[in-house]
Scaffold this motif. Structure first.
Motif, mmCIF file in Angstrom:
data_model
loop_
_atom_site.group_PDB
_atom_site.id
_atom_site.type_symbol
_atom_site.label_atom_id
_atom_site.label_comp_id
_atom_site.label_asym_id
_atom_site.label_seq_id
_atom_site.Cartn_x
_atom_site.Cartn_y
_atom_site.Cartn_z
ATOM 1 N N VAL A 162 0.867 -1.175 0.000
ATOM 2 C CA VAL A 162 0.000 0.000 0.000
ATOM 3 C C VAL A 162 0.904 1.225 0.000
ATOM 4 N N ILE A 163 0.630 2.170 -0.888
ATOM 5 C CA ILE A 163 1.459 3.374 -0.949
ATOM 6 C C ILE A 163 0.597 4.570 -0.582
ATOM 7 N N GLY A 164 0.974 5.257 0.479
ATOM 8 C CA GLY A 164 0.188 6.365 1.042
ATOM 9 C C GLY A 164 -0.389 5.938 2.379
ATOM 10 N N ARG A 165 -0.322 6.822 3.389
ATOM 11 C CA ARG A 165 -0.768 6.442 4.739
ATOM 12 C C ARG A 165 -1.829 7.382 5.279
ATOM 13 N N SER A 166 -2.672 7.936 4.389
ATOM 14 C CA SER A 166 -3.712 8.851 4.870
ATOM 15 C C SER A 166 -4.716 8.100 5.724
ATOM 16 N N ASN A 167 -5.427 8.868 6.573
ATOM 17 C CA ASN A 167 -6.427 8.266 7.464
ATOM 18 C C ASN A 167 -7.607 7.699 6.695
ATOM 19 N N ILE A 168 -7.857 8.236 5.496
ATOM 20 C CA ILE A 168 -9.065 7.788 4.800
ATOM 21 C C ILE A 168 -8.809 6.702 3.768
ATOM 22 N N VAL A 169 -7.573 6.526 3.322
ATOM 23 C CA VAL A 169 -7.312 5.472 2.325
ATOM 24 C C VAL A 169 -6.164 4.532 2.747
ATOM 25 N N GLY A 170 -4.951 5.022 2.715
ATOM 26 C CA GLY A 170 -3.783 4.147 2.883
ATOM 27 C C GLY A 170 -3.771 3.381 4.198
ATOM 28 N N CYS A 191 3.936 1.820 2.467
ATOM 29 C CA CYS A 191 4.961 2.784 2.048
ATOM 30 C C CYS A 191 4.389 4.203 2.096
ATOM 31 N N HIS A 192 5.254 5.171 2.275
ATOM 32 C CA HIS A 192 4.803 6.567 2.364
ATOM 33 C C HIS A 192 5.945 7.491 1.976
ATOM 34 N N ARG A 193 5.793 8.786 2.227
ATOM 35 C CA ARG A 193 6.789 9.718 1.687
ATOM 36 C C ARG A 193 8.178 9.547 2.298
ATOM 37 N N ASN A 194 8.290 8.849 3.426
ATOM 38 C CA ASN A 194 9.613 8.628 4.012
ATOM 39 C C ASN A 194 10.233 7.297 3.579
ATOM 40 N N ASP A 197 13.571 4.015 -1.413
ATOM 41 C CA ASP A 197 13.520 3.056 -2.524
ATOM 42 C C ASP A 197 12.163 2.358 -2.639
ATOM 43 N N LEU A 198 11.161 3.150 -2.987
ATOM 44 C CA LEU A 198 9.791 2.643 -3.156
ATOM 45 C C LEU A 198 9.744 1.457 -4.122
ATOM 46 N N ALA A 199 10.524 1.541 -5.198
ATOM 47 C CA ALA A 199 10.497 0.493 -6.231
ATOM 48 C C ALA A 199 10.929 -0.864 -5.680
ATOM 49 N N ALA A 210 -2.197 2.057 -4.746
ATOM 50 C CA ALA A 210 -1.514 3.353 -4.757
ATOM 51 C C ALA A 210 -2.496 4.467 -4.429
ATOM 52 N N ALA A 211 -2.237 5.183 -3.316
ATOM 53 C CA ALA A 211 -3.106 6.292 -2.887
ATOM 54 C C ALA A 211 -2.232 7.450 -2.452
ATOM 55 N N VAL A 212 -1.591 8.055 -3.417
ATOM 56 C CA VAL A 212 -0.545 9.044 -3.142
ATOM 57 C C VAL A 212 -0.922 10.434 -3.662
ATOM 58 N N GLY A 213 -1.489 10.491 -4.855
ATOM 59 C CA GLY A 213 -1.794 11.788 -5.449
ATOM 60 C C GLY A 213 -0.652 12.359 -6.266
ATOM 61 N N ILE A 214 0.252 11.489 -6.753
ATOM 62 C CA ILE A 214 1.316 11.931 -7.665
ATOM 63 C C ILE A 214 1.103 11.206 -9.002
ATOM 64 N N PRO A 215 0.641 11.935 -10.040
ATOM 65 C CA PRO A 215 0.323 11.286 -11.313
ATOM 66 C C PRO A 215 1.523 10.522 -11.876
ATOM 67 N N GLY A 216 1.269 9.264 -12.256
ATOM 68 C CA GLY A 216 2.298 8.480 -12.920
ATOM 69 C C GLY A 216 3.453 8.035 -12.047
ATOM 70 N N LEU A 217 3.315 8.118 -10.720
ATOM 71 C CA LEU A 217 4.418 7.737 -9.811
ATOM 72 C C LEU A 217 4.844 6.284 -10.030
ATOM 73 N N ILE A 218 3.868 5.400 -10.262
ATOM 74 C CA ILE A 218 4.177 3.973 -10.405
ATOM 75 C C ILE A 218 4.391 3.657 -11.891
HETATM 76 P P1 ADP Z 1 -5.431 10.308 -0.079
HETATM 77 O O1 ADP Z 1 -6.509 11.161 0.462
HETATM 78 O O2 ADP Z 1 -5.677 9.843 -1.504
HETATM 79 O O3 ADP Z 1 -5.104 9.136 0.780
HETATM 80 P P2 ADP Z 1 -3.318 12.160 0.837
HETATM 81 O O4 ADP Z 1 -2.862 13.334 0.032
HETATM 82 O O5 ADP Z 1 -4.081 12.385 2.089
HETATM 83 O O6 ADP Z 1 -4.096 11.196 -0.204
HETATM 84 O O7 ADP Z 1 -2.069 11.281 1.230
HETATM 85 C C1 ADP Z 1 -1.010 11.100 0.372
HETATM 86 C C2 ADP Z 1 -0.091 10.039 0.954
HETATM 87 O O8 ADP Z 1 0.906 9.756 -0.010
HETATM 88 C C3 ADP Z 1 0.629 10.429 2.226
HETATM 89 O O9 ADP Z 1 0.416 9.429 3.187
HETATM 90 C C4 ADP Z 1 2.127 10.462 1.846
HETATM 91 O O10 ADP Z 1 2.939 9.908 2.857
HETATM 92 C C5 ADP Z 1 2.176 9.592 0.612
HETATM 93 N N1 ADP Z 1 3.236 10.025 -0.308
HETATM 94 C C6 ADP Z 1 3.475 11.268 -0.769
HETATM 95 N N2 ADP Z 1 4.533 11.272 -1.599
HETATM 96 C C7 ADP Z 1 4.988 10.007 -1.681
HETATM 97 C C8 ADP Z 1 6.047 9.358 -2.384
HETATM 98 N N3 ADP Z 1 6.842 10.036 -3.199
HETATM 99 N N4 ADP Z 1 6.201 8.041 -2.211
HETATM 100 C C9 ADP Z 1 5.383 7.336 -1.418
HETATM 101 N N5 ADP Z 1 4.368 7.880 -0.736
HETATM 102 C C10 ADP Z 1 4.163 9.202 -0.851
#
Ligand code: ADP
Length: 293
Positions: A162-170, A191-194, A197-199, A210-218
């Motif tokens: 799972v990529i992204g750790r938001s309270n509502i999705v990741g 996985c999250h922004r910290n 080596d995500l790959a 993938a729930a990150v909000g970065i287009p084309g990250l994967i």
């Molecule tokens: P959503 O509401 O879709 O879950 P958020 O914007 O609340 O989206 O959360 C984005 C998540 O993506 C955060 O948990 C953040 O840690 C993660 N994130 C941001 N940039 C990266 C990255 N480059 N690699 C991995 N995870 C990332």
């Protein structure tokens, strides 16, 4: 490669709900009723809430839309929430986010009666989910579980990244995929922004969410042959060829990743359309008192 058709799945779920409402009506029962509180005039929020109200009408639910200007006080909002908590008519309600800065969002969310918290954002529902008790699941994770289930995707023993750790999705998704149930029983990496080596992680994944909000990250080189890829990202990117001036792009480089996948969600038309269906499902569950029975 099979496309996970969120639109079709969402329509199927809404038809099932409509059939249940028809049965409730035929038996003289109370029709489920969803209320929504909307503050301000943000274009996105207005559209989302209007779609939720329209969806209620389509399945035969009652609905109430409560609107406030941007300058509504926290007290006014809390009073309205109290009124909805006590209402005999309203089975479930949501407060559309984001709220203006002068309002304490957490305080507002915690004022909602957990039994009517059909967004599943109240800490009581989050806690119940973590403890493995019945709870209202937030719409996006609930929708992803439905997709996995309705396409009979195997999750037992799979490595789910799972990529992204938001309270509502990741975060909820990572918990749900690890729990002892189907869908679930996966080995989960969050996985999250910290993450360094995500790959390294995604290449090992049988299932990527993938729930990150970065287009084309994967990108394709990050995905194993035969993987299941679920893309929650919906970022608006400028597109002059569209009337709206933008289009939606997911976190996944769909064109290059899709050929490697066993299953993949498109954007739009994947996870997005399910969120409304699952909100309706939660409202039906609230009306039936299923969660806190
Ligand atoms: P959503 O509401 O879709 O879950 P958020 O914007 O609340 O989206 O959360 C984005 C998540 O993506 C955060 O948990 C953040 O840690 C993660 N994130 C941001 N940039 C990266 C990255 N480059 N690699 C991995 N995870 C990332």
């Amino acid at each position: 490669m099979t496309l996970l058709d969120g639109k079709k799945t969402s329509e199927a779920i809404q038809q099932e709900i409509a059939a249940e409402v028809a049965e409730i009506k035929a038996n003289g029962g109370k029709v489920p009723h969803l209320a929504a509180i909307l503050v301000g005039n943000d274009g996105g929020s207005v559209t989302y809430v209007n779609n939720k109200v329209l969806a209620c009408e389509k399945v035969g639910f009652g609905s109430t839309l409560v609107r406030y200007e941007d300058d509504v006080t926290e007290e006014e909002l809390l009073n309205k929430i109290q009124e909805l908590n006590e209402s005999k008519e309203v089975d479930g309600f949501i407060v559309q986010l984001p709220l203006p800065k002068h309002i304490n969002t957490q305080k507002v969310l915690e004022a909602v009666d957990p039994k009517k918290d059909v967004d599943g954002f109240h800490p009581a529902n989050v806690g119940r989910m973590v403890a493995g008790l019945s709870s209202f699941l937030p719409a996006t994770p609930y929708g992803i579980l439905q997709l996995i289930e309705r396409y009979n995707i195997e999750t037992n023993g799979k490595h789910c990244v799972v990529i992204g750790r938001s309270n509502i999705v990741g975060s909820p998704m990572s918990i749900l995929m690890a729990k002892a149930a189907y869908p679930g029983n996966a080995t989960v990496t969050l996985c999250h922004r910290n993450t360094i080596d995500l790959a390294y992680y995604t290449r090992q994944a049988d299932i990527i969410i993938a729930a990150v909000g970065i287009p084309g990250l994967i990108t394709a080189d990050m995905v194993k042959e035969g993987a299941v890829v679920i893309d929650v990202g919906t970022t608006r990117v400028p597109d002059a060829t569209r009337k709206s001036g933008y289009r939606l792009r997911g976190d996944v480089d769909f064109d290059n990743v899709a050929p490697k996948c066993s299953y993949i969600t498109p954007v739009p038309g994947g996870v997005g359309p399910l969120t409304i269906a699952m909100l309706l499902k939660n409202t039906l569950r609230a009306a039936r008192n299923e969660v806190y029975a």
